[in-house]
Design a protein around this motif. Structure first.
Motif, PDB file in Angstrom:
ATOM      1  N   PHE A  85     -10.180  -7.670  11.079  1.00  0.00           N
ATOM      2  CA  PHE A  85     -10.272  -9.036  10.829  1.00  0.00           C
ATOM      3  C   PHE A  85      -8.992  -9.370  10.485  1.00  0.00           C
ATOM      4  O   PHE A  85      -8.252 -10.252  10.765  1.00  0.00           O
ATOM      5  CB  PHE A  85     -11.292  -9.623   9.985  1.00  0.00           C
ATOM      6  CG  PHE A  85     -11.429 -10.983   9.564  1.00  0.00           C
ATOM      7  CD1 PHE A  85     -11.754 -11.903  10.462  1.00  0.00           C
ATOM      8  CD2 PHE A  85     -10.723 -11.593   8.405  1.00  0.00           C
ATOM      9  CE1 PHE A  85     -11.850 -13.278  10.266  1.00  0.00           C
ATOM     10  CE2 PHE A  85     -10.565 -12.850   7.999  1.00  0.00           C
ATOM     11  CZ  PHE A  85     -11.324 -13.807   9.103  1.00  0.00           C
ATOM     12  N   LEU A  86      -8.508  -8.683   9.510  1.00  0.00           N
ATOM     13  CA  LEU A  86      -7.144  -8.912   9.016  1.00  0.00           C
ATOM     14  C   LEU A  86      -5.921  -8.911  10.084  1.00  0.00           C
ATOM     15  O   LEU A  86      -5.037  -9.548  10.106  1.00  0.00           O
ATOM     16  CB  LEU A  86      -6.698  -8.225   7.977  1.00  0.00           C
ATOM     17  CG  LEU A  86      -7.456  -8.353   6.593  1.00  0.00           C
ATOM     18  CD1 LEU A  86      -7.179  -7.390   5.488  1.00  0.00           C
ATOM     19  CD2 LEU A  86      -6.767  -9.636   6.032  1.00  0.00           C
ATOM     20  N   ALA A 138      -6.411  -8.950  13.325  1.00  0.00           N
ATOM     21  CA  ALA A 138      -6.725 -10.070  14.344  1.00  0.00           C
ATOM     22  C   ALA A 138      -6.013 -11.439  13.799  1.00  0.00           C
ATOM     23  O   ALA A 138      -5.653 -12.351  14.633  1.00  0.00           O
ATOM     24  CB  ALA A 138      -8.277 -10.018  14.674  1.00  0.00           C
ATOM     25  N   THR A 139      -6.332 -11.773  12.552  1.00  0.00           N
ATOM     26  CA  THR A 139      -5.854 -13.093  12.058  1.00  0.00           C
ATOM     27  C   THR A 139      -4.572 -13.127  11.316  1.00  0.00           C
ATOM     28  O   THR A 139      -3.610 -13.918  11.739  1.00  0.00           O
ATOM     29  CB  THR A 139      -6.849 -13.405  11.012  1.00  0.00           C
ATOM     30  OG1 THR A 139      -7.280 -12.691  10.077  1.00  0.00           O
ATOM     31  CG2 THR A 139      -8.422 -13.644  11.676  1.00  0.00           C
ATOM     32  N   LYS A 140      -4.397 -12.368  10.447  1.00  0.00           N
ATOM     33  CA  LYS A 140      -3.113 -12.205   9.532  1.00  0.00           C
ATOM     34  C   LYS A 140      -2.016 -11.502  10.408  1.00  0.00           C
ATOM     35  O   LYS A 140      -0.917 -11.790  10.503  1.00  0.00           O
ATOM     36  CB  LYS A 140      -3.247 -11.677   8.250  1.00  0.00           C
ATOM     37  CG  LYS A 140      -2.099 -11.612   7.269  1.00  0.00           C
ATOM     38  CD  LYS A 140      -2.399 -11.204   5.951  1.00  0.00           C
ATOM     39  CE  LYS A 140      -1.225 -11.458   5.261  1.00  0.00           C
ATOM     40  NZ  LYS A 140      -1.388 -10.946   3.673  1.00  0.00           N
ATOM     41  N   GLY A 141      -2.410 -10.449  11.081  1.00  0.00           N
ATOM     42  CA  GLY A 141      -1.513  -9.662  11.883  1.00  0.00           C
ATOM     43  C   GLY A 141      -0.655  -8.516  11.104  1.00  0.00           C
ATOM     44  O   GLY A 141      -0.829  -8.507   9.633  1.00  0.00           O
ATOM     45  N   SER A 146      -1.672  -4.790   6.362  1.00  0.00           N
ATOM     46  CA  SER A 146      -1.502  -6.166   6.605  1.00  0.00           C
ATOM     47  C   SER A 146      -2.068  -6.964   5.421  1.00  0.00           C
ATOM     48  O   SER A 146      -1.499  -8.232   5.409  1.00  0.00           O
ATOM     49  CB  SER A 146      -2.870  -6.509   7.788  1.00  0.00           C
ATOM     50  OG  SER A 146      -2.907  -7.896   8.240  1.00  0.00           O
ATOM     51  N   SER A 151       0.798  -7.624   3.023  1.00  0.00           N
ATOM     52  CA  SER A 151       2.068  -7.837   3.967  1.00  0.00           C
ATOM     53  C   SER A 151       3.277  -6.893   3.852  1.00  0.00           C
ATOM     54  O   SER A 151       4.379  -7.136   3.778  1.00  0.00           O
ATOM     55  CB  SER A 151       2.718  -9.229   3.405  1.00  0.00           C
ATOM     56  OG  SER A 151       1.574 -10.168   3.733  1.00  0.00           O
TER      57      SER A 151
END
Length: 322
Positions: A32-33, A35-38, A179, A182
């Motif tokens: 999920f991370l 796919a959304t945050k990248g 992810s 960051s």
């Protein structure tokens, strides 16, 4: 040195469903991370320029942003680097003219911000960054394929599939942590991921080797019992190896400086997750794949029979009776 008593057998497989459930949650969260945050690609993969600047006093980050906002470098990311006196300016994309020395340009632009020195300038074009990203993915894919072939050759195909699933489990969770926090993804992070592959595989192979040995020497017919005994026997070794590596990487993370911070963080996550998967997950995948002890013993007996027949024929040939 033994942390756990060698004669004590722990019921790992009896609790495999809760452990697999925890892993499933972590994997879903990681995907999920991603796919959304990248991922926060660094200049190695995204292309761009990094300028590391050290001031004699505390770096005036707000003033640097003010100076750069009306130039071609507006929108650059400016962050503290290790100490309050150092900053890193990350410029997305490549410089407008790589033949020009961006160091001289930065000196002129930042002159009003105080007394400083430019310690490092790294530039990577977007084409080179794209090629590095593709080669990184290729290296990771080839590593997994070679591992699959190696384990299939050394053990049995279910062992190979279980080990690949365990490695995919480790890499996915490690990427999710990267992810989440960051962490800048560069060649150092790729090196850390490949190191995690080797580290986790080594632990998994040792556990699988002990399971195979247990199947061959034990009279147990239940796979769960053999796995519990085998994992329990390797528990002290796995824990000691992991703790030794963990303490070294913690030292790198705490005192190694900002440059290897991302590498050390990725390794920390990989060691924790890799140790967890070697003890609780890899063998669980083997059980879930319906590995049969009876079938394995039959195949091993057949191999031994063929080997003895070959030795008998060779002995007869050497004596001249064939």
């Amino acid at each position: 040195m033994e942390i756990f008593k060698s004669e004590k057998i722990y019921d790992f497989m009896g609790k495999r469903i809760p452990f697999l459930g925890v892993s499933a949650v972590l994997i879903i969260a990681s995907i999920f991370l991603l796919a959304t945050k990248g991922l926060n690609f660094g200049i190695d993969f995204a292309g761009g320029t990094i300028v590391q600047v050290k001031y004699e006093q505390k770096a005036p980050i707000d003033k640097i942003r003010e100076v750069l906002k009306d130039t071609e470098y507006k929108g650059s990311s400016i962050t503290e680097f290790g100490t309050p006196q150092e900053v890193v300016i990350r410029i997305t994309g490549s410089s407008s003219n790589l033949k020009n020395d961006i160091s001289d340009t930065m000196h002129k632009l930042l002159d009003p911000t105080g007394s400083f020195e430019i310690r490092r300038v790294d530039m990577v074009g977007p084409k080179v960054g794209g090629e590095l990203r593709e080669k990184g993915i290729m290296a990771l894919s080839l590593a997994l394929i070679v591992i699959l072939i190696y384990v299939s050759f050394r053990f049995e195909w279910r062992f190979a599939v279980a080990s690949i699933l365990a490695l995919a489990h480790d890499i996915t969770i490690a990427m999710g942590a990267i992810s989440l926090f960051s962490v800048e993804v560069n060649l150092d992070i790729l090196a850390a991921i490949l190191t995690i592959l080797g580290y986790s595989l080594n632990d998994t192979i040792i556990v699988f080797d002990r399971i195979r040995e247990g199947i061959q020497t034990s009279k147990e017919t239940e796979l769960n019992s053999v796995v519990n005994e085998s994992v329990s026997r390797t528990l002290s070794r796995t824990t000691l190896t992991s703790l030794t590596t963990f303490f070294v990487v913690v030292t790198l993370f705490a005192f190694g400086g900002e440059i290897i911070h991302g590498f050390a963080f990725t390794m920390l996550v990989g060691i924790i997750v890799g140790t967890y998967s070697s003890i609780f997950i890899a063998a669980s995948f083997l059980v879930q794949l319906k590995f049969s002890i009876a079938s394995f013993r039959e195949k091993e007996a057949e191999k031994l029979k063929r080997k003895k027949e070959k030795e008998k024929i060779r002995a007869m040939y050497e004596k001249g009776t064939v």
